[in-house]
Design an enzyme around this catalytic site. Sequence first.
Site, PDB file in Angstrom:
ATOM      1  N   ARG A  76      40.406  36.892  33.394  1.00  0.00           N
ATOM      2  CA  ARG A  76      40.882  37.543  34.616  1.00  0.00           C
ATOM      3  C   ARG A  76      41.679  38.808  34.329  1.00  0.00           C
ATOM      4  NH1 ARG A  76      42.828  31.752  36.821  1.00  0.00           N
ATOM      5  NH2 ARG A  76      40.948  31.146  37.934  1.00  0.00           N
ATOM      6  N   CYS A  77      41.464  39.392  33.169  1.00  0.00           N
ATOM      7  CA  CYS A  77      42.214  40.570  32.739  1.00  0.00           C
ATOM      8  C   CYS A  77      41.468  41.842  33.138  1.00  0.00           C
ATOM      9  CB  CYS A  77      42.401  40.524  31.225  1.00  0.00           C
ATOM     10  SG  CYS A  77      43.323  41.924  30.556  1.00  0.00           S
TER      11      CYS A  77
END
Length: 196
Positions: A76-77
Amino acid sequence: MVLRWAIAGAAVTGLALAAATAALVAQSQTARASDAPARAGATTGFSFEFPGIDGAPLPLEQFAGGPLLVTNTASRCGFTYQYDGLQELWDRYRDRGLTVIGAPSDDFNQELDSAAEVKAYCELNFGITFPMTDIVKVKGQGAHPFFAWAAERSQAPNWNFNKYLVAADGTLVRRYPPTTPPERIAADIEALFATR
């Protein structure tokens, strides 16, 4: 008179014992000091083992003899697009001996809940075929030993997608920060092939 000789004998024995103990301690410290370089040199980037994303052990020693690029990742970066660049490096150089490894971590609160979810996400969205580890800690107390080793020689991950390039002999060549796209590492990988 006998008591005086007994006390004197005990004092001499005590001094001899203290001297012998001091000599043994000094000898032990000298042995440890002379052995320290050998112990320090025994640990290389290939000395470690990760749990694989499928649960099987992933010993790095199987990749010794070629360059190794280990990256701490997170699904989720904002840097997750770099999976594409890592896969491109793997596709381009694996036949020449490069190994790329992704090490998912939730140390920055941006990873999915399980290794199975990470694997599915990476395969579906990026077509990842290079080896991946289970979710591991990469910084601070409890960091995986590879990342602790790399931090001693460079810097611990300060965010997701730090990249650590290890030479064929197991030495750490360089740490690349998250802002360095994988394609910019290609020249350094080529240089490692040239020195073999």
